[in-house]
Write an enzyme that holds these catalytic residues in place. Structure first.
Site, PDB file in Angstrom:
ATOM      1  N   TYR A  51     -35.916 -43.377  76.170  1.00 62.99           N
ATOM      2  CA  TYR A  51     -34.900 -42.895  75.299  1.00 62.99           C
ATOM      3  C   TYR A  51     -34.585 -41.624  75.681  1.00 62.99           C
ATOM      4  CZ  TYR A  51     -37.265 -46.874  72.855  1.00 62.99           C
ATOM      5  OH  TYR A  51     -37.606 -48.143  72.597  1.00 62.99           O
ATOM      6  N   ASP A 102     -46.685 -36.558  91.645  1.00 60.28           N
ATOM      7  CA  ASP A 102     -46.362 -35.167  91.286  1.00 60.28           C
ATOM      8  C   ASP A 102     -47.668 -34.230  91.728  1.00 60.28           C
ATOM      9  OD1 ASP A 102     -44.142 -35.972  90.306  1.00 60.28           O
ATOM     10  OD2 ASP A 102     -45.367 -36.279  88.274  1.00 60.28           O
TER      11      ASP A 102
END
Length: 326
Positions: free
Chosen positions: A117, A268
């Site tokens: 979203y 990451d």
């Protein structure tokens, strides 16, 4: 495990800076399967560049994060959590009338699914000129990822502008492809990545990403990207470790045995380890080993960055020093 998370795209610096953002995440003590069956969630955050910044900060490497957050409670949550990890957030911008991005996650039959979203989020407003080049003063690296470019046409242009700005300031650029198929098509991601290659000093790409974007296996990926003139090219192979071409030399490094609880954030952590080891002046083989160790730390804990180590803990792990924990 099922988890929802919000995510905004911002940016970080690994003794340098990098863009993108944070995710809000929710997790359940026991996997409920599909999100429709979830009765409660708990908040957390995560995001590629901010994960890298936090990983570096824990290792004692000064790091900053530049981003755009909504003027909402989720934005406050992100800002507070990142700042609490010792990351410099002074260049974070708040955007009125734009929400902090959100993503939800579920795991069904062992398959991970995410629902984004992010359209119209604060971070999607990142565009050329989004930060004052003065923030790069004293930085060794600007760390960027492809997820930023997936947020909007403007943020795609931002990637190239940011990389050029860093290079003009004498700052090295690291770029993690971080392809997300639910955010953009392979052709668009491939074009954005190839446009950046001339400005990149350290390129990080997963083996699955290389196949999705170019149809290359590990060998072809290393050879072709190295031929493209990029500096260090590192292919992340998950539990198998990694392969790289550094200063024209081909290297491989095996992964560490690890019980995997949550794979999110491992790439990451790997990037943070590689950049930290580079800044510490370690040789290429030790950079790769350090990066693999950081990835192994990450997957053994729930959350994007929660289990990342201090430098002392990382050194003990690499030296196989036994810590009874009591």
């Amino acid at each position: 495990m099922s988890r929802g998370r919000w995510r905004h795209r911002g940016r970080t610096r690994s003794r340098g800076w990098s863009p993108r953002g944070r995710r809000w995440c929710s997790s359940f003590p026991r996997p409920p399967g599909r999100l429709r069956h979830a009765g409660a969630v708990t908040l957390s955050i995560g995001g590629a560049e901010s994960n890298v910044a936090i990983g570096l900060s824990r290792l004692g490497v000064p790091a900053g994060w530049v981003s755009a957050l909504g003027e909402d409670e989720l934005g406050e949550l992100v800002l507070h959590r990142v700042r609490a990890e010792g990351v410099d957030t002074s260049a974070v911008r708040r955007v009125p009338d734009r929400p902090t991005g959100l993503y939800l996650r579920e795991e069904v039959a062992g398959a991970l699914r995410v629902y984004y979203y992010r359209r119209g989020s604060a971070a999607s407003t990142l565009a050329p000129g989004a930060f004052d080049p003065a923030v790069l003063e004293g930085a060794a690296f600007l760390h960027l990822t492809g997820i930023t470019g997936a947020l909007s046409p403007e943020s795609r242009e931002f990637l190239t502008w940011a990389a050029r700005t860093a290079r003009e300031a004498g700052v090295r650029v690291s770029f993690d492809v971080n392809y997300r198929s639910r955010l953009w098509e392979p052709a668009a991601a491939r074009a954005a990545t190839e446009a950046l290659l001339p400005h990149v000093d350290v390129l990080l790409v997963g083996d699955e990403e290389a196949r999705a974007l170019w149809g290359w296996d590990d060998e072809a990926c290393l050879e072709r990207l190295a031929d493209a003139g990029t500096g260090d090219v590192v292919v992340k192979l998950g539990a198998r470790g990694c392969a790289a071409v550094v200063d024209g030399e081909r290297l491989t490094s095996p992964g560490f045995p690890a019980r995997q609880l949550d794979p999110i954030g491992a790439g990451d952590a790997f990037a943070a380890g590689y950049l930290a080891a580079t800044l510490w002046g370690l040789d290429p083989a030790d950079r790769l080993r350090t990066a693999n160790a950081m990835g192994a730390f990450c997957v053994q804990n729930l959350g994007d960055y929660e289990g990342l180590p201090s430098r002392r803990e990382l050194t003990a792990f690499l030296d196989r020093t036994v810590d009874l924990g009591r």
